[in-house]
Design a protein around this motif. Structure first.
Motif, short mmCIF file in Angstrom:
data_model
loop_
_atom_site.label_atom_id
_atom_site.label_comp_id
_atom_site.label_asym_id
_atom_site.label_seq_id
_atom_site.Cartn_x
_atom_site.Cartn_y
_atom_site.Cartn_z
N ALA A 1 25.14 11.81 10.10
CA ALA A 1 24.68 10.62 9.41
C ALA A 1 24.41 9.52 10.43
N PHE B 1 35.69 6.52 16.15
CA PHE B 1 36.12 7.05 14.87
C PHE B 1 35.95 8.56 14.86
N ALA C 1 30.01 -5.73 15.72
CA ALA C 1 28.82 -6.20 14.99
C ALA C 1 27.70 -5.16 14.94
N GLU C 2 28.02 -3.91 15.21
CA GLU C 2 27.04 -2.84 15.06
C GLU C 2 27.61 -1.76 14.16
N GLY C 3 26.71 -0.92 13.64
CA GLY C 3 27.18 0.21 12.85
C GLY C 3 27.66 1.34 13.76
N PRO C 4 28.44 2.28 13.22
CA PRO C 4 28.88 3.42 14.02
C PRO C 4 27.69 4.22 14.53
N ARG D 1 22.53 -9.48 7.05
CA ARG D 1 23.57 -9.12 8.01
C ARG D 1 24.91 -9.73 7.63
N TYR D 2 24.85 -10.93 7.09
CA TYR D 2 26.07 -11.63 6.70
C TYR D 2 25.86 -12.30 5.35
N PHE E 1 23.91 5.42 10.89
CA PHE E 1 24.33 4.21 10.21
C PHE E 1 23.47 3.01 10.56
N GLY E 2 23.34 2.10 9.60
CA GLY E 2 22.77 0.80 9.85
C GLY E 2 23.81 -0.13 10.46
N GLN E 3 23.40 -1.38 10.73
CA GLN E 3 24.31 -2.34 11.35
C GLN E 3 25.33 -2.89 10.37
N GLY E 4 25.07 -2.74 9.09
CA GLY E 4 26.03 -3.19 8.10
C GLY E 4 25.78 -4.61 7.64
N LYS F 1 31.71 2.78 17.95
CA LYS F 1 31.29 1.55 17.30
C LYS F 1 31.55 0.34 18.20
N TYR G 1 32.25 9.18 16.23
CA TYR G 1 31.33 8.06 16.24
C TYR G 1 31.92 6.98 17.13
N PHE H 1 26.55 7.92 16.20
CA PHE H 1 26.97 9.31 16.37
C PHE H 1 27.09 9.63 17.86
N LEU I 1 28.29 -0.57 4.86
CA LEU I 1 27.45 0.23 5.73
C LEU I 1 26.60 1.20 4.92
#
Lengths: 112, 111
Positions: free
Chosen positions: B100, A89, A41-44, B9-10, B102-105, A38, A36, A46, B91
């Motif tokens: 999988a 990752f 400020a973003e998610g991982p 987001r935060y 993922f979202g931005q978290g 990253k 992954y 794929f 996340l």
């Protein structure tokens, strides 16, 4: 006990050259491996995967190599581009659709 | 295809307060995960749902964390009461059977 290890916290590479990111694992039950990427400020996101029945999988500039006997995999990026600068990752799972176990990540910096 | 949506987001809260995070997975994805990512570490699984059932919650600190996935779609993760060491990015990820997504978290800071 860390089952997935990325021993290099950071890596710097010149634009156009090859980037090689390494990952080791200890659990011999892992049979599906993923990388992954990253950005801050973003998610991982794929990138590429490989199952244990293969030793190589290629997708454009990205190639993942798996050495099961050594419990080692690597991600090759050729040629490296500045936009590839991110944290990478390595992740593994026992089966597909089971929870991923992640390494700590390697920060790649591609220098123009 | 819309991705995994998370909110907020935060979030900044004081210790001992409670907080909740929301996740909307990719449409049709039966599997939903919550991961915790502490600064400098890789994501660590908290809980996995398959539709609205819990598959794996072995690493969820159940004395303070709870999660639910009503109707097998959206999910919420709650922390009550929060501790300083809960500061992390939370996340959410969903899967339709392969990798999988993922979202931005949600970045949580506990002060």
């Amino acid at each position: 006990d860390q089952q997935v290890k990325q021993n290099s916290p950071s890596l710097s590479v010149q634009e156009g050259r090859i980037s090689i990111l390494n990952c080791d694992y200890t659990n011999s039950m892992f049979d599906y491996f993923l990388w992954y990427k990253k950005y801050p400020a973003e998610g991982p996101t794929f990138l590429i995967s490989i199952s244990s029945i293969k030793d190589k999988n290629e997708d454009g500039r990205f190639t993942v190599f798996l050495n099961k006997s050594a419990k080692h995999l690597s991600l090759h990026i050729v040629p490296s581009q500045p936009g590839d600068s991110a944290v990478y990752f390595c992740a593994a799972s026992v089966f597909r659709n089971t929870p991923l176990v992640f390494g700590k990540g390697t920060r790649l910096s591609v220098i123009a | 295809e819309a991705g995994v949506a998370q909110s907020p987001r935060y979030k900044i809260i004081e210790k001992r307060q409670s907080v909740a995070f929301w996740c909307n997975p990719i449409s049709g994805h039966a599997t939903l995960y919550w991961y915790q990512q502490i600064l400098g570490q890789g994501p660590k699984l908290l809980i996995q749902f398959q539709n609205n059932g819990v598959v794996d919650d072995s690493q969820l600190p159940k004395d303070r964390f709870s999660a639910e996935r009503l109707k097998g779609v959206d999910s919420t993760l709650k922390i009550q009461p929060a501790k300083l060491e809960d500061s992390a990015v939370y996340l959410c990820a969903s899967s339709g059977g392969t990798e999988a997504f993922f979202g931005q978290g949600t970045r949580l800071t506990v002060v």
